[in-house]
Design a protein around this motif. Structure first.
Motif, PDB file in Angstrom:
ATOM      1  N   ALA A   1       2.363  92.514 -38.455  1.00 33.69           N
ATOM      2  CA  ALA A   1       2.551  91.601 -39.580  1.00 33.69           C
ATOM      3  C   ALA A   1       1.249  90.904 -39.934  1.00 33.69           C
ATOM      4  N   TRP A   2       0.496  90.473 -38.923  1.00 36.42           N
ATOM      5  CA  TRP A   2      -0.785  89.811 -39.179  1.00 36.42           C
ATOM      6  C   TRP A   2      -1.773  90.781 -39.825  1.00 36.42           C
ATOM      7  N   ALA A   3      -1.785  92.034 -39.347  1.00 40.32           N
ATOM      8  CA  ALA A   3      -2.753  93.007 -39.857  1.00 40.32           C
ATOM      9  C   ALA A   3      -2.482  93.373 -41.307  1.00 40.32           C
ATOM     10  N   PHE A   4      -1.213  93.508 -41.680  1.00 33.56           N
ATOM     11  CA  PHE A   4      -0.882  93.974 -43.024  1.00 33.56           C
ATOM     12  C   PHE A   4      -0.487  92.856 -43.986  1.00 33.56           C
ATOM     13  N   GLY A   5      -0.087  91.692 -43.473  1.00 31.66           N
ATOM     14  CA  GLY A   5       0.356  90.617 -44.353  1.00 31.66           C
ATOM     15  C   GLY A   5      -0.336  89.293 -44.159  1.00 31.66           C
ATOM     16  N   GLY A   6      -1.184  89.186 -43.133  1.00 32.20           N
ATOM     17  CA  GLY A   6      -1.888  87.943 -42.900  1.00 32.20           C
ATOM     18  C   GLY A   6      -1.071  86.953 -42.079  1.00 32.20           C
ATOM     19  N   PRO A   7      -1.600  85.734 -41.901  1.00 34.49           N
ATOM     20  CA  PRO A   7      -0.918  84.727 -41.072  1.00 34.49           C
ATOM     21  C   PRO A   7       0.469  84.358 -41.583  1.00 34.49           C
ATOM     22  N   ALA A   8       0.662  84.311 -42.911  1.00 36.90           N
ATOM     23  CA  ALA A   8       1.971  83.931 -43.449  1.00 36.90           C
ATOM     24  C   ALA A   8       3.044  84.936 -43.034  1.00 36.90           C
ATOM     25  N   ALA A   9       2.714  86.230 -43.085  1.00 35.03           N
ATOM     26  CA  ALA A   9       3.683  87.249 -42.665  1.00 35.03           C
ATOM     27  C   ALA A   9       3.977  87.137 -41.173  1.00 35.03           C
ATOM     28  N   ALA A  10       2.949  86.862 -40.375  1.00 38.14           N
ATOM     29  CA  ALA A  10       3.167  86.694 -38.937  1.00 38.14           C
ATOM     30  C   ALA A  10       4.056  85.488 -38.654  1.00 38.14           C
ATOM     31  N   GLY A  11       3.864  84.398 -39.410  1.00 39.63           N
ATOM     32  CA  GLY A  11       4.723  83.238 -39.223  1.00 39.63           C
ATOM     33  C   GLY A  11       6.170  83.523 -39.581  1.00 39.63           C
ATOM     34  N   ALA A  12       6.390  84.253 -40.663  1.00 38.56           N
ATOM     35  CA  ALA A  12       7.760  84.613 -41.043  1.00 38.56           C
ATOM     36  C   ALA A  12       8.405  85.515 -40.001  1.00 38.56           C
ATOM     37  N   VAL A  13       7.633  86.448 -39.452  1.00 39.50           N
ATOM     38  CA  VAL A  13       8.167  87.316 -38.404  1.00 39.50           C
ATOM     39  C   VAL A  13       8.517  86.507 -37.165  1.00 39.50           C
ATOM     40  N   LEU A  14       7.691  85.543 -36.813  1.00 40.05           N
ATOM     41  CA  LEU A  14       7.966  84.712 -35.643  1.00 40.05           C
ATOM     42  C   LEU A  14       9.272  83.941 -35.809  1.00 40.05           C
ATOM     43  N   LEU A  15       9.553  83.476 -37.005  1.00 42.92           N
ATOM     44  CA  LEU A  15      10.762  82.685 -37.249  1.00 42.92           C
ATOM     45  C   LEU A  15      12.011  83.549 -37.385  1.00 42.92           C
ATOM     46  N   PHE A  16      11.865  84.755 -37.929  1.00 43.95           N
ATOM     47  CA  PHE A  16      13.041  85.558 -38.272  1.00 43.95           C
ATOM     48  C   PHE A  16      13.017  86.951 -37.659  1.00 43.95           C
TER      49      PHE A  16
END
Length: 365
Positions: free
Chosen positions: A204-219
């Motif tokens: 998620a971080w590699a393809f979407g940046g920190p925001a995508a990684a944060g969303a993955v962490l939550l959901f």
């Protein structure tokens, strides 16, 4: 008294873990008021509902109100794992005392979080309609610049949800004591879950940046179960009504099928039955327990993954619903698909593991 104190420690540890995960995820997403939103995320993770309102700054008698129900299962799962791990430490005969203390302390603490989860929300210049533009709608729904928006979380549903979740964890701990599970299987599940989480966050971080990684962490649990269910042929229903009567399509099958096959087969190999007998008998035994486990997990996560949003506009004592969105899947279909997919994965995973073991011994010779 000592067992009750340990129950309080378990509740505090679970709340701390949930707070850390919520704060980290929201910080990666890049929200503004991190303190109030973290408290709101923890409250939502235990079953609370958020209320969002916006009024014109000029003081006109018009208000936009919304109700949001969503369960950040990434936060919920971490809290449940920490709570259960701490409750299981100590004497077996003191588990119910520890669980009772946690069932009192944790709902009260989460209720306090919900009470302070109030703040202002920054509004974007417009709301994107996404696929609605293809149906003839506007690509962006303009919002007045002079709107003041805020949010709050209802305390009652939060306390009730926290109590139900705590009792569920205590019940699972009691069942684990009553019907012991091999420590090796638990360690394998922990390693697989941790490795899958780390891989998803990295991608998620590699393809979407920190925001995508944060969303993955939550959901993350919702995302994984959603992809697996789509891969197994269970559709997710996304429905909208009101100003934007359209919804993105989530067809089952496609690339999600490969993700479901790889994920279920990996768990089937790692959690295979190791017992004397022929490989076929071991494969049948693996399928016999892995199928109900997979079906139960997918059905429960499906029930907990429902999303709803309702928006109304009120003026001069009247209220008009303008938008509603729902995200649901059939838990019965999820159960049936999990039973079928788990049986196949357990059977094939056991045979594959036995084949790899035989090949490894032959290679060493």
């Amino acid at each position: 008294m000592r067992e009750a104190a340990r129950g309080l420690v378990a509740a505090a540890a679970a709340l701390l873990a949930m707070t850390v995960v919520a704060a980290t995820g929201l910080a990666l997403v890049g929200v503004g008021d991190l303190g109030a939103l973290t408290a709101a995320a923890v409250a939502l993770a235990t079953g609370g509902t958020a209320e969002i309102g916006a009024v014109p700054a000029a003081g006109f008698a018009v208000a936009v109100r919304g109700g949001l129900y969503v369960l950040p299962l990434g936060i919920s799962l971490v809290g449940a794992v920490v709570l259960g791990s701490v409750l299981l430490r100590g004497r077996p005969d003191g588990l119910l005392v520890r669980g009772a203390a946690a069932a009192v302390a944790l709902p009260l603490a989460v209720g306090a979080f919900a009470a302070v989860a109030r703040g202002k929300l920054p509004l974007p210049e417009g709301a994107a309609t996404g696929g609605c533009a293809r149906s003839g709608g506007s690509p962006r729904l303009p919002l007045p610049a002079a709107l003041e928006a805020g949010f709050s979380v209802a305390v009652g549903p939060t306390v009730v949800g926290a109590l139900a979740g705590t009792l569920a964890v205590v019940g699972a701990c009691w069942a684990g004591r009553r019907f012991p599970v091999r420590a090796g299987s638990l360690r394998t599940v922990a390693w697989l879950a941790g490795g899958s989480t780390a891989l998803c966050l990295i991608l998620a971080w590699a393809f979407g940046g920190p925001a995508a990684a944060g969303a993955v962490l939550l959901f993350l649990p919702q995302l994984v179960s959603g992809v697996v269910l789509l891969g197994l042929g269970v559709p997710w229903t996304v429905g909208t009504t009101g100003l934007l009567p359209c919804a993105p399509q989530l067809p089952p099958g496609g690339p999600a099928s490969w993700v479901a096959v790889v994920l279920l087969l990996a768990f089937g190999v790692a959690l295979r039955r190791r017992r004397p007998g022929t490989p076929w008998r071991r494969a049948v035994a693996s399928a016999g327990w892995f199928a109900p486990a997979t079906g139960a997990v997918l059905a429960v996560v499906t029930l907990l993954s429902r999303f709803s949003l309702d928006v109304t506009v009120g003026a001069f004592g009247f209220s008009l619903p303008v938008f509603a969105a729902r995200l649901t899947a059939n838990p019965l279909l999820a159960l049936m698909a999990g039973l079928a997919g788990g049986a196949v994965a357990g059977f094939a995973g056991s045979l594959l593991a036995d084949g790899l073991s035989v090949s490894s011994r032959a290679w060493k010779r």
